[in-house]
Design an enzyme around this catalytic site. Sequence first.
Site, PDB file in Angstrom:
ATOM      1  N   ASP A 146      40.469  54.837  33.567  1.00  0.00           N
ATOM      2  CA  ASP A 146      40.150  55.051  34.982  1.00  0.00           C
ATOM      3  C   ASP A 146      41.372  55.418  35.813  1.00  0.00           C
ATOM      4  O   ASP A 146      41.361  56.406  36.553  1.00  0.00           O
ATOM      5  CB  ASP A 146      39.523  53.784  35.594  1.00  0.00           C
TER       6      ASP A 146
ATOM      7  N   SER B  10      35.620  45.292  27.813  1.00  0.00           N
ATOM      8  CA  SER B  10      36.524  45.412  28.932  1.00  0.00           C
ATOM      9  C   SER B  10      37.125  44.026  29.174  1.00  0.00           C
ATOM     10  O   SER B  10      36.406  43.059  29.417  1.00  0.00           O
ATOM     11  CB  SER B  10      35.740  45.920  30.136  1.00  0.00           C
TER      12      SER B  10
ATOM     13  N   ARG C  94      43.215  39.260  42.384  1.00  0.00           N
ATOM     14  CA  ARG C  94      43.090  40.530  43.101  1.00  0.00           C
ATOM     15  C   ARG C  94      43.790  40.586  44.459  1.00  0.00           C
ATOM     16  O   ARG C  94      44.490  41.557  44.750  1.00  0.00           O
ATOM     17  CB  ARG C  94      41.613  40.937  43.231  1.00  0.00           C
TER      18      ARG C  94
ATOM     19  N   ASP D 292      35.825  43.987  42.234  1.00  0.00           N
ATOM     20  CA  ASP D 292      37.241  44.242  42.494  1.00  0.00           C
ATOM     21  C   ASP D 292      37.489  45.250  43.611  1.00  0.00           C
ATOM     22  O   ASP D 292      38.422  45.109  44.395  1.00  0.00           O
ATOM     23  CB  ASP D 292      37.941  44.685  41.207  1.00  0.00           C
TER      24      ASP D 292
HETATM   25  N1  ARG Z   1      33.261  39.129  36.878  1.00  0.00           N
HETATM   26  C1  ARG Z   1      34.555  38.590  37.065  1.00  0.00           C
HETATM   27  C2  ARG Z   1      34.976  38.697  38.500  1.00  0.00           C
HETATM   28  O1  ARG Z   1      34.487  39.525  39.198  1.00  0.00           O
HETATM   29  C3  ARG Z   1      35.592  39.124  36.118  1.00  0.00           C
HETATM   30  C4  ARG Z   1      35.639  40.593  35.901  1.00  0.00           C
HETATM   31  C5  ARG Z   1      36.593  40.875  34.825  1.00  0.00           C
HETATM   32  N2  ARG Z   1      36.804  42.253  34.583  1.00  0.00           N
HETATM   33  C6  ARG Z   1      36.793  42.766  33.343  1.00  0.00           C
HETATM   34  N3  ARG Z   1      37.050  44.027  33.230  1.00  0.00           N
HETATM   35  N4  ARG Z   1      36.539  42.038  32.299  1.00  0.00           N
HETATM   36  O2  ARG Z   1      35.773  37.922  38.960  1.00  0.00           O
END
Ligand code: ARG
Length: 416
Positions: free
Chosen positions: A13, A170, A92, A121
């Site tokens: 990405d 991921s 984040r 995110d």
């Molecule tokens: N769902 C979780 C959050 O929004 C973690 C996301 C993790 N991302 C990943 N690419 N595994 O906090």
Amino acid sequence: MSRVALAFSGGLDTTVCVPLLEEEYGYDEVIGVTVDVGQPESEFEEAEETADALGLDLHVVDAKEEFADLCLDAVAANATYQGYPLGTALARPVIAEAILEVAEQEDCEGIAHGCTGKGNDQLRFEAVWRGSDLEVIAPVRELGLTREWEIEFADERDLPVEAGDGGIWSIDQNLWSRAIEGGELEHPNYVPPEDIYQWTEEPAEGADDPELIEIEFEQGVPVAVDGEAMEPVALIEHLNQYAGQYGVGRTDVMEDRMLGLKVRENYEHPAATVLLTAHQALEDLVLTKEERSFKKGIEQEWAEKAYEGLVFAPLVDALDAFVAETQDVVTGTATVKVQGGSCRAVARDSEYAVYSEEMASFNTEDVAGIAQEDATGVAKYHGLQERLANSVKAGLEDSSPAITDGGESENAEDEE
Ligand code: ARG
């Protein structure tokens, strides 16, 4: 010359975003920013190699200590969201601020991320960035890019992306948790294979002798493990490694994302599990019943704001102030037993314990001027309202179905 700062990981990405920011958004120069919140070494290597191949100026910012401090704030707030200790969510805003700082130093006019339009995110980054004057850009979302399109585009342009882009899942990994999602894992009824896990042993196969781990807290902050003083980053890293051997800290949840999607998520977070368990155990000893129950609501609110990436919100400052006030007495130790994937508190000790052996014991007479018989009066009152309510209800059910004012007040008078 116009510049844009891009949150850069070297993955598909963000790599695709580099030419797009120039061609589609008209920027003369893209600078990449990678923020260290405890990702594995290999991720920095990937970012650096890809940046080199792209001729991208890459800034690496170390935010591990700041991030670790935030994770320990989450411990003080006993914060989890739907069972998940918030690793990605807490990281984040820290990452977003670090990137914004670089963008401002480098006189950028724009700031960009490679998040899709489905996840959390994008919202967490932009909550921080939209407070600045910079143009906020989300190419993947705004141009509606799909994975297939990106792979084709990367191929056409000869962009430095590895075929398959790092496996079927991921992964988002930092000091506090490792999140594994995507592929078949998204299906709620799919049992995850053992090899999605890297931090935790299969609970049945991990180290089998149960182990006791003693955590020492000072005003709610963990400062030592088994008598050895450690700084936050080292303490968290140590517990991830140590408790991970016992299979501690796996969660498999149906997570309600901010945009309403329900998504299956897998996490591992041994240190978070140990610290949250130990901290809670110590609080249970030193806080009053009223503090414990009121704090639950504060914790819930804290965790929700943290999930939304809003830890810098004024509300969270206010919640933190409450939490801090309660943590003055959270000084002492708590011991957890780790074994076969479980972690439970087995001992706690503090000079602030709201506990009197004398009072709790069956063997003592009057303590603090209170004798056993004094409970008789309390026992007579206890449940009075419930008894009254039930007898009123029973009386009404027995009599005619028509409820009259007269009937009701007569009944009430009888009881008085
Ligand atoms: N769902 C979780 C959050 O929004 C973690 C996301 C993790 N991302 C990943 N690419 N595994 O906090």
